[in-house]
Scaffold this active site. Structure first.
Site, PDB file in Angstrom:
ATOM      1  N   HIS A  22     -23.549 -31.907  40.898  1.00 17.96           N
ATOM      2  CA  HIS A  22     -23.183 -31.971  42.040  1.00 17.96           C
ATOM      3  C   HIS A  22     -22.781 -30.567  42.438  1.00 17.96           C
ATOM      4  O   HIS A  22     -22.453 -30.191  42.100  1.00 17.96           O
ATOM      5  CB  HIS A  22     -22.161 -33.078  42.090  1.00 17.96           C
ATOM      6  CG  HIS A  22     -22.134 -33.955  41.340  1.00 17.96           C
ATOM      7  ND1 HIS A  22     -21.718 -35.840  42.289  1.00 17.96           N
ATOM      8  CD2 HIS A  22     -21.989 -34.754  41.179  1.00 17.96           C
ATOM      9  CE1 HIS A  22     -22.508 -36.542  41.436  1.00 17.96           C
ATOM     10  NE2 HIS A  22     -22.358 -36.600  40.900  1.00 17.96           N
ATOM     11  N   ASP A  28     -17.034 -38.723  45.442  1.00 22.76           N
ATOM     12  CA  ASP A  28     -18.048 -39.182  44.693  1.00 22.76           C
ATOM     13  C   ASP A  28     -17.973 -40.717  44.717  1.00 22.76           C
ATOM     14  O   ASP A  28     -17.886 -41.988  44.424  1.00 22.76           O
ATOM     15  CB  ASP A  28     -17.968 -38.591  43.212  1.00 22.76           C
ATOM     16  CG  ASP A  28     -19.427 -39.191  43.164  1.00 22.76           C
ATOM     17  OD1 ASP A  28     -20.270 -40.303  43.492  1.00 22.76           O
ATOM     18  OD2 ASP A  28     -19.880 -38.998  41.861  1.00 22.76           O
ATOM     19  N   TYR A  77     -12.725 -41.283  42.222  1.00 17.74           N
ATOM     20  CA  TYR A  77     -14.432 -41.540  41.614  1.00 17.74           C
ATOM     21  C   TYR A  77     -14.732 -42.914  42.055  1.00 17.74           C
ATOM     22  O   TYR A  77     -14.334 -43.423  40.391  1.00 17.74           O
ATOM     23  CB  TYR A  77     -14.352 -40.743  40.440  1.00 17.74           C
ATOM     24  CG  TYR A  77     -15.679 -40.604  39.586  1.00 17.74           C
ATOM     25  CD1 TYR A  77     -16.399 -40.353  39.718  1.00 17.74           C
ATOM     26  CD2 TYR A  77     -14.778 -41.119  38.169  1.00 17.74           C
ATOM     27  CE1 TYR A  77     -17.801 -40.228  39.045  1.00 17.74           C
ATOM     28  CE2 TYR A  77     -16.696 -41.277  37.100  1.00 17.74           C
ATOM     29  CZ  TYR A  77     -17.922 -40.798  37.947  1.00 17.74           C
ATOM     30  OH  TYR A  77     -18.861 -40.358  36.671  1.00 17.74           O
TER      31      TYR A  77
END
Length: 496
Positions: free
Chosen positions: A277, A178, A137
């Site tokens: 998302h 991400d 992330y």
């Protein structure tokens, strides 16, 4: 093998139980980002899932922030697992992944791992080759904090060094997560008019370098090079997902061999909601070795003290336990004789007390039994009498049962009577209905009110009106129009 990457924006935001979510995704390895839980706040329902081994990394700096997790089916039990990118959180792991960062400072490496942004698992393929899954992330750059750009670039550098280290070992590598960067103008709804400025972003330059020379490959773009509006993240406040007005910042990156020889499919599961998302699912045709009966790595949550039964939980102190039976208590013969003697003496005393109590029971009952108290009517009215309408009272009742009419007492002082009557405020003035919002210019519909959140702006805290429709492209007539209007603050006049 099917692998999934999904920024869930908090484990608690899932609209279904975690077990049901994993079954719905229907993948062998599932990687979550932005779990927003710490070890102290992690419930057992999220830590031990039937049919899966779970691995978490969480922020050591604050709760409700970042965090990643990997869920592997038990048949794909990893041979190694490690929290973070630099391995600075667990220095004594026997089943760690190894590797060094000779070009980076030790403090920078520790700062990278302390935010809980990466976790890695190593699996064994059928041919004996290792497959490494890196779940990340990546940080977001805050315009008000320029030091976060330095942190983000350090994170990118550590990730790239880590991935190349596994390639040098002969492993196959897949990076998911991400990345907080839209690579090309086709990956965002609004790249801006200056494309040179867009492409010169440090994050985009690093991403372009990562996938250059086909050492690593963006699996989605490898299969769908020209697909437009293929977004994975949308702004929630403006309901931009309704008009598919978003960005693509979530990726599954495979090394060249994995992507060219084993990649079968890569899709965006936009129908799966409960987050800003959407999940990304990639399918590969290589086969992993069955390790159902193998022991998972030591950082697996099933080995945490709070989940393996060695540490008492608060709930265990609230459960009633059965008392041990006398025949289950192990005592020696001498103590057993002493106990039997004590029991015999106490039984004799109880029998004598019972006989004496029978004689006095009749007299004591007269003294102990008390007459029932009579209910005395009180002059105080009950609460329910205030809710009875006067028209519903029984006219045939006696005069004594009718409630007395309340007496009206004038408590106004004589001095006040002589004064001039003051201006009274009516209920309509106190509970004045709110002013309706204005109509937008484009659709002639009521606007919604918003507030400026940017603390560096001169208008911080001010309210304004915008179109209530979802955000979208400028050429979309169903999307939000460009109406903007500041909310006027009405000052009270001295007479009010």
């Amino acid at each position: 093998m099917r692998i999934c990457s999904w920024n869930i924006n908090g484990l608690r935001s899932l609209r279904q139980p975690l077990q049901s979510v994993l079954e719905q995704l229907n993948c062998d390895i599932i990687c979550f980002q932005e779990t927003k839980v710490t070890r102290q706040a992690l419930a057992e329902a999220y830590a031990r899932i039937d049919g899966y081994h779970t691995f978490y990394s969480w922020s050591r700096l604050r709760s409700g922030y970042s965090g990643v997790a990997i869920f592997c089916k038990t048949s794909l039990t990893p041979i190694h697992a490690e929290e973070g990118l630099a391995g600075k959180l667990h220095t004594n792991l026997e089943d760690g992944l190894g590797g060094e960062y000779s070009t980076m400072d030790e403090n920078d490496l520790l700062a990278i791992d302390r935010e809980g942004r990466a976790i890695t698992t190593e699996h064994e393929l059928e041919d004996g080759t290792s497959l490494v899954i890196i779940n990340v992330y990546c940080p977001r750059v805050d315009p008000d904090k320029p030091e976060r750009l330095t942190y983000k670039l350090n994170f990118y550098a550590a990730l790239e060094q880590r991935a190349r280290y596994f390639l040098e070992r002969g492993c196959r590598v897949i990076i998911v997560g991400d990345f907080n960067v839209s690579h090309k103008p086709i990956d965002t709804c609004d790249p801006g008019e200056d494309l040179d400025y867009f492409n010169s972003s440090p994050s985009r330059l690093w991403f372009s370098k990562l996938i250059s020379d086909n050492i690593f490959i963006d699996t989605f773009r490898y299969l769908h090079p020209d697909q437009r509006e293929a977004y994975t993240c949308w702004e929630t406040l403006s309901s931009a997902r309704v008009n598919n007005y978003g960005v693509r910042i979530d990726y599954i990156i495979g090394d060249g061999t994995v992507s060219k020889s084993h990649l079968v499919d890569c899709q965006h599961r936009t129908e799966v909601e409960s987050s800003d998302h959407c999940p990304i699912v990639a399918e590969f045709n290589f086969v992993l070795k069955d390790r159902t009966l193998s022991k998972p790595p030591s950082i697996c949550t099933k080995f945490w003290s709070e989940f393996k039964g060695t540490q008492m939980k608060l709930s265990q102190f609230m459960v009633k336990t059965k008392r041990a039976r006398e025949d289950e208590i192990e005592i020696d013969s001498e103590k057993k004789e002493q106990i039997e003697e004590i029991i015999m003496i106490t039984n004799e005393k109880v029998i004598q007390n019972d006989k004496s109590s029978e004689k006095t029971s009749s007299t004591q009952s007269k003294i102990l039994v008390k007459p029932a108290l009579k209910k005395v009517k009180s002059g105080q009215s009950s609460l329910f009498q205030h809710f009875i309408r006067s028209s519903q009272t029984n006219t045939s009742s006696t005069a004594e049962s009718k409630p007395k009419e309340p007496e009206v007492v004038d408590i106004t002082p004589s001095a006040v009577v002589d004064e001039k009557p003051k201006k009274t405020t009516t209920w309509n003035q106190i509970f004045r209905p709110p002013t309706p919002p204005p109509l937008c210019n484009g659709h002639k519909e009521h606007c919604v009110i918003r507030q400026v959140k940017d603390t560096s702006s001169v208008n911080w805290g001010r309210y304004f009106y915008v179109c209530s429709r979802a955000n979208g492209a400028s050429n979309n007539p169903q999307a939000r129009c460009d109406h903007f209007q500041w909310k006027e603050i009405k000052k009270k006049s001295p007479s009010e």
